[in-house]
Design an enzyme around this catalytic site. Structure first.
Site, PDB file in Angstrom:
ATOM      1  CG  ASN A   1      -4.705  18.338   1.820  1.00 53.37           C
ATOM      2  OD1 ASN A   1      -4.311  17.870   2.887  1.00 53.37           O
ATOM      3  ND2 ASN A   1      -4.145  18.048   0.652  1.00 53.37           N
TER       4      ASN A   1
ATOM      5  CE  LYS B   1      -1.549  20.546   0.017  1.00 52.22           C
ATOM      6  NZ  LYS B   1      -0.891  21.033  -1.182  1.00 52.22           N
TER       7      LYS B   1
ATOM      8  CG  HIS C   1      -2.740  15.588  -2.728  1.00 52.69           C
ATOM      9  ND1 HIS C   1      -1.515  16.127  -3.066  1.00 52.69           N
ATOM     10  CD2 HIS C   1      -3.576  16.640  -2.530  1.00 52.69           C
ATOM     11  CE1 HIS C   1      -1.610  17.453  -3.052  1.00 52.69           C
ATOM     12  NE2 HIS C   1      -2.853  17.785  -2.725  1.00 52.69           N
TER      13      HIS C   1
ATOM     14  CD  GLU D   1       1.263  18.148  -1.843  1.00 59.57           C
ATOM     15  OE1 GLU D   1       0.830  17.757  -0.737  1.00 59.57           O
ATOM     16  OE2 GLU D   1       1.081  19.309  -2.268  1.00 59.57           O
TER      17      GLU D   1
ATOM     18  CD  GLU E   1      -5.777  19.356  -5.161  1.00 60.58           C
ATOM     19  OE1 GLU E   1      -6.288  20.161  -4.365  1.00 60.58           O
ATOM     20  OE2 GLU E   1      -4.811  18.637  -4.862  1.00 60.58           O
TER      21      GLU E   1
ATOM     22  N   GLY F   1       0.153  25.189  -4.364  1.00 59.16           N
ATOM     23  CA  GLY F   1       1.134  25.857  -3.508  1.00 59.16           C
ATOM     24  C   GLY F   1       2.005  26.864  -4.235  1.00 59.16           C
TER      25      GLY F   1
ATOM     26  CB  SER G   1      -3.045  28.811  -5.898  1.00 61.21           C
ATOM     27  OG  SER G   1      -1.728  28.286  -5.821  1.00 61.21           O
TER      28      SER G   1
HETATM   29  P1  13P Z   1      -2.827  25.000  -2.172  1.00 59.76           P
HETATM   30  O1  13P Z   1      -4.232  25.503  -1.951  1.00 59.76           O
HETATM   31  O2  13P Z   1      -1.907  25.314  -1.026  1.00 59.76           O
HETATM   32  O3  13P Z   1      -2.306  25.386  -3.499  1.00 59.76           O
HETATM   33  O4  13P Z   1      -2.925  23.382  -2.167  1.00 59.76           O
HETATM   34  C1  13P Z   1      -3.868  22.770  -2.961  1.00 59.76           C
HETATM   35  C2  13P Z   1      -3.920  21.331  -2.618  1.00 59.76           C
HETATM   36  O5  13P Z   1      -3.018  20.576  -2.942  1.00 59.76           O
HETATM   37  C3  13P Z   1      -5.075  20.844  -1.858  1.00 59.76           C
HETATM   38  O6  13P Z   1      -5.108  19.467  -1.811  1.00 59.76           O
END
Ligand code: 13P
Length: 249
Positions: free
Chosen positions: A11, A13, A94, A96, A166, A172, A212
Site C-alpha cells: 500500500n 498510500k 483502511h 487512515e 492492521e 507506520g 510495520s
Molecule cells: P506500515 O507497513 O508502513 O506500517 O503501514 C501498514 C499499512 O497501513 C498498510 O496498509
C-alpha cells in the site's frame, strides 16, 4: 485444512510520482519469480494506469473507491473509473480513511459491494487503536470481530474478498504486533468469519496482517497460523525493501 494462497500486498498510500514507476517494474519482476503467491500493489490513483501498463505479474489496485455508481461527489473516484484505469482490486476501510475521512463500517461494506459489482477484488481492513488494545486482548478481539462483522459486504465471498488485520498502533510506528498477538487475533477473526459466512467460505477467506511489516519480521509473521499474507506500507515503496517480504512468503 483449507489451503489458502498467500497474498503479499503493498500500500503506497500518498507516496509515488512517475519516477517511482521504476519500482513498479522492479516489484513486478519479483512477482514473476513467485508464481505460487499473489502480489498486488495499491498505488495512488494517478499511477494506476501507468503502473498497470508495466505490471504483468503483480496486480495493480486502488486504495479506496466511492460507494456510489457515479454522481456529484467532487474529488472521489468510482469503481468503473478504477477498472478503466487498469485496477484489478481496491483497499476499503483502511484505518487512515476511517480516521481522517470518518468512514464508517457501513460505508466500508457499501464500498466493497460496489467494487465487487465492477469486478474488483477487495482487501477490507480492520484493526484496533492502542487505547482498545490496552484494555486487554479479549476487548481487542471483540472490538475487531465486531468491526469485521459490521464491515462485511453483502455476498462476501473468499473468491474476491480478503481481510487485512492492521492494528492502528502498529501502522507506520515500527511497533509490530507480536506473533502471539497476531495469532490470537487472526484465530478470533477466523472464528468470526466461519460463524458469519459458514465453514467453507469462512475458512477459504484470506486474512492478511499489516503494521510495520519488514524484511526483518516477515518470515516469522507469515509462518504464523491463519496469516495468509501481508499488507505492507513503508516497506513496499522500493523493490529492495519489498523483495525480502515477497521472498519470505
Ligand atoms: P506500515 O507497513 O508502513 O506500517 O503501514 C501498514 C499499512 O497501513 C498498510 O496498509
Amino acid at each position: 485444512m483449507t489451503q489458502r494462497r498467500k497474498l503479499i500486498a503493498g500500500n503506497w498510500k500518498m507516496n509515488g510520482l512517475a519516477a517511482q514507476l521504476e519500482d513498479v517494474s522492479a516489484i513486478d519482476a519479483l512477482a514473476r519469480g513467485r508464481g505460487d503467491i499473489d502480489v498486488v500493489l495499491f498505488v495512488p490513483a494517478t499511477l494506476i494506469a501507468p503502473a498497470a501498463a508495466r505490471a504483468k505479474h503483480a496486480a495493480i489496485g486502488a486504495q479506496d473507491v466511492h460507494q456510489a455508481e457515479s454522481g456529484a461527489f467532487t474529488g472521489n473516484l468510482s469503481a468503473a473509473m478504477l477498472v478503466e484505469a487498469g485496477a484489478k482490486g481496491t483497499i476499503v476501510g483502511h484505518s487512515e480513511r476511517r480516521q481522517y475521512q470518518q468512514e464508517t463500517s457501513a460505508d466500508v461494506a457499501a464500498k466493497a459491494v460496489r467494487a465487487h459489482a465492477h469486478g474488483l477484488s477487495v482487501v477490507l481492513c480492520v484493526g484496533e487503536t492502542l487505547d482498545t488494545r490496552e484494555q486487554g486482548d479479549d476487548v481487542a478481539h471483540a472490538f475487531v470481530s465486531d468491526q469485521l462483522v459490521a464491515s462485511l459486504p453483502e455476498g462476501a465471498d473468499a473468491a474476491w474478498l480478503t481481510i487485512a488485520y492492521e492494528p492502528v498502533w502498529a501502522i507506520g510506528t515500527g511497533k509490530v504486533a507480536s506473533p502471539s498477538q497476531v495469532e490470537a487475533m487472526h484465530a478470533a477473526l477466523r472464528a468470526t468469519l466461519v460463524k458469519t459466512l459458514g465453514d467453507a467460505n469462512g475458512n477459504a477467506m484470506r486474512i492478511l496482517y499489516g503494521g510495520s511489516v519488514s524484511g526483518d519480521n516477515a518470515a516469522e509473521l507469515l509462518h504464523t497460523a491463519n496469516v495468509d499474507g501481508a499488507l505492507v506500507g513503508g516497506a513496499s515503496l522500493t523493490a529492495a525493501k519489498f523483495g525480502p517480504i515477497v521472498e519470505a512468503a
